[in-house]
Scaffold this motif. Sequence first.
Motif, short mmCIF file in Angstrom:
data_model
loop_
_atom_site.label_atom_id
_atom_site.label_comp_id
_atom_site.label_asym_id
_atom_site.label_seq_id
_atom_site.Cartn_x
_atom_site.Cartn_y
_atom_site.Cartn_z
N LEU A 166 33.41 38.93 39.42
CA LEU A 166 34.53 39.71 39.95
C LEU A 166 35.33 38.88 40.95
O LEU A 166 36.56 38.96 41.00
CB LEU A 166 34.02 40.99 40.61
CG LEU A 166 33.44 42.05 39.67
CD1 LEU A 166 32.95 43.25 40.46
CD2 LEU A 166 34.50 42.51 38.68
N MET A 167 34.63 38.10 41.76
CA MET A 167 35.33 37.29 42.76
C MET A 167 36.09 36.15 42.07
O MET A 167 37.21 35.82 42.45
CB MET A 167 34.34 36.69 43.77
CG MET A 167 33.68 37.72 44.67
SD MET A 167 34.85 38.61 45.68
CE MET A 167 34.94 37.55 47.09
N ASP A 220 42.03 37.68 40.15
CA ASP A 220 43.47 37.74 39.88
C ASP A 220 43.79 38.54 38.63
O ASP A 220 44.94 38.85 38.36
CB ASP A 220 44.04 36.33 39.72
CG ASP A 220 43.84 35.52 40.99
OD1 ASP A 220 43.71 36.17 42.04
OD2 ASP A 220 43.81 34.29 40.92
N TYR A 221 42.77 38.87 37.86
CA TYR A 221 42.99 39.59 36.61
C TYR A 221 42.58 41.05 36.76
O TYR A 221 41.79 41.38 37.64
CB TYR A 221 42.15 38.96 35.50
CG TYR A 221 42.49 37.52 35.26
CD1 TYR A 221 43.50 37.16 34.38
CD2 TYR A 221 41.82 36.52 35.95
CE1 TYR A 221 43.81 35.83 34.18
CE2 TYR A 221 42.13 35.19 35.76
CZ TYR A 221 43.13 34.85 34.87
OH TYR A 221 43.45 33.54 34.69
N PRO A 222 43.12 41.91 35.93
CA PRO A 222 42.68 43.31 35.99
C PRO A 222 41.25 43.42 35.46
O PRO A 222 40.98 43.04 34.33
CB PRO A 222 43.66 44.05 35.08
CG PRO A 222 44.20 43.00 34.18
CD PRO A 222 44.19 41.72 34.94
N LEU A 223 40.38 43.93 36.27
CA LEU A 223 38.96 43.90 35.92
C LEU A 223 38.31 45.27 35.90
O LEU A 223 37.09 45.36 35.84
CB LEU A 223 38.20 43.01 36.91
CG LEU A 223 38.39 41.51 36.75
CD1 LEU A 223 37.72 40.79 37.89
CD2 LEU A 223 37.82 41.04 35.44
N GLU A 224 39.15 46.32 36.00
CA GLU A 224 38.52 47.64 36.13
C GLU A 224 37.61 47.94 34.97
O GLU A 224 36.43 48.27 35.14
CB GLU A 224 39.55 48.75 36.12
CG GLU A 224 40.72 48.57 36.97
CD GLU A 224 41.65 49.73 36.73
OE1 GLU A 224 41.18 50.85 36.88
OE2 GLU A 224 42.82 49.52 36.39
N ALA A 225 38.18 47.85 33.74
CA ALA A 225 37.40 48.20 32.56
C ALA A 225 36.19 47.29 32.46
O ALA A 225 35.07 47.73 32.18
CB ALA A 225 38.26 48.09 31.32
N GLN A 272 38.79 41.69 49.08
CA GLN A 272 39.12 40.59 48.15
C GLN A 272 39.17 41.10 46.71
O GLN A 272 40.05 40.73 45.95
CB GLN A 272 38.05 39.50 48.24
CG GLN A 272 37.93 38.86 49.60
CD GLN A 272 39.07 37.90 49.86
OE1 GLN A 272 39.46 37.17 48.98
NE2 GLN A 272 39.62 37.96 51.05
N SER A 273 38.19 41.89 46.35
CA SER A 273 38.08 42.31 44.96
C SER A 273 37.69 43.78 44.92
O SER A 273 36.52 44.11 45.02
CB SER A 273 37.03 41.44 44.27
OG SER A 273 36.37 42.15 43.28
#
Lengths: 260, 412
Positions: free
Chosen positions: A178-179, A183-188, B370-371
């Motif tokens: 995740l870190m 910069d990308y959409p990572l929800e799903a 951050q995330s």
Amino acid sequence: MFKIFQYTLFDLLRSRWTLGYLGFYLALTSALAFLSGDTSKVVISLMNVVLILCPLVASMLGAMYYYNSREFIELLLAQPLRRTHIFWGQYFGVALSLSLSVLLGVGIPLAAYGIWASGEIWNFFVLLLDGVLLSFIFSGLAFWIALRHENRIKGFGLAILAWLFFAVIYDGLVLLLLMEFRDYPLEAASICLALCNPIDLSRILILLKLDISALMGYTGAVFRQFLGSHWGMALSLGALLLWLTTPALMVRRIAQRKDF
Amino acid sequence: MYQKLMWGIALGLAWWGRVQAATLEVCAQCPWQSVRQAVEAAAPGDVVRVRPGGYKEHSIQINKKLVLQGTGFPVLEGNDLEEILIITADSVRVEGFELRRAGKSQLKDQAAIRVRKARYFVIQQNRIVDAYFGIYLEHSSHGLVEGNVLLGTATHEASAGNAIHGWYGRHLEISSNYIKGHRDGVYLEFVDSSLVVNNISEYNVRYGLHYMFSNDDQYVCNVFRSNGAGVAVMFSKRIQMRENRFERNWGTTAYGLLLKEIYDADIQDNHFLYNTVGIFLEGATRISYQRNEFQYNGWAVQMTGGCLDNHFTRNNFLANTLDLVVNSRVNNNTFNGNYWSEYTGYDLNRDGTGDVPHRPVKLFSYILAQSPESIVLLRSFFIDLLNFSEKVSPALTPQDVADYSPSMSKIS
């Protein structure tokens, strides 16, 4: 199958391991409930213990029971019995004895403490459900690993490694991921990642009630839908059931093919 | 002697005339069938009493001292275009009406009751249903708005008005109203020395209560529930906030209390329950927080840039997901004698104060900043390990944000 299941269950219920495990939960839960007084704090502490300890004990006991009853299994195999029945009977016996320890060990002190009257009842219900599901899932995994490996040191090692992976390493990897890709959409992606780990899933089931205020602070639409509606609950439960059936089916598959 | 007696009689007569204020009855069978005609015919000081029934009227101008009294909640029904009651004189009292179908317009701020440049008004026990603006107080002061029920059906900020709207005023008292479903429950801009007390404001699209450029006000004993944000105090000085409840303000920008560019406020004895963020501060300076209770919030207190001299003493932080987030490394805010349910220290000398300082800022809050997706890892074992190692030797979290005298037991 029922006979073998019954035999395994009562064999285990009399064993010192199960009693010790039950005693540990009884002592811990009573201590937490009666000493802290803050029910939500009790939930959080118990959650941490259940999520770590249930899988660990289930993995160890599952592998141990299989290796210890090796001779008995060989004896049974010589009888006109279906292999699925032998191994499922044993697996369900182990899993149920572990689940009973969790249910009684956590349930009795809390019932005595008067949890029915407090507003936390749903959290405790989910907690117990998590304990039972994790016991089933991880004892199944351990059985499967033990069936795969004749060498018991290797089997034990792998069972513990599996626990370590799901309990600690997996979360570390997810965090790293995740870190790294923030910069990308990572929800799903993050939801999928959580669904792939039964311990994370169990944790999220509790969080959906306990920390909903914080979870609602997240901006993404997918997340909101997942967390805000009953969808989240249904999806996590569904995934957990999948996790529940997979090890059992794998045990069956390997049991049918294995050359003893 | 004679002259004195005559003066006495004249005064007496004048007084008698005064108390003999006429009462104008309005109903279907009464001398007056229309509220507007009765109001126009009334002399200053008269009472216009409206009997139960429906009255299709709008733009009723009250430009003299008058009591407009409804018995049994007569309904004043507007035409969806114009305002219903417009008060432009001092000492007007309006009570006991139900107002419906007041004007809605995107161009003009239409209100069910407008008070313009008036003083000593009383608006009480009215029901205002689905108005754009409910009660609009404009350049008015020394008034009381009490016991009204304002029900709106707002869904979007842009197409909704405020339930009680104050625009330039002093010494207003807004008390015991029930407000639901508007843009802001109570909006006060350039309103000084006023009191908001005992109201319930819920399910509003934006804020339950909103102060802009208003000084020396106080709000006490209100309940703000499930609003976009409970209360927003912006660009204001010396606001007192006491004994309010902020509940279930959930969402991405939902705060129990939002403080922005405010100075010298006192926040005491409030309860913050189940909010996404209990208090959100931005440029809030010289503020004291005492005896507040933060329970089950996502973030109890979130401090962003330029918050100086905030002093937290004797508050309870109970079972919040995260107690405190501070995003600046420069910090002169203090925490003293608070109870933190997460505190793990000990009290060897048994003076009720923990012997090791408590650091409420966790590493995980930095990771979250951050995330945001990493919220799925909340309360996981790995995160607990990280938090613990950070607590032992702070590297990323500010070292001086700490409660050096944490209370060992809940403050009651």
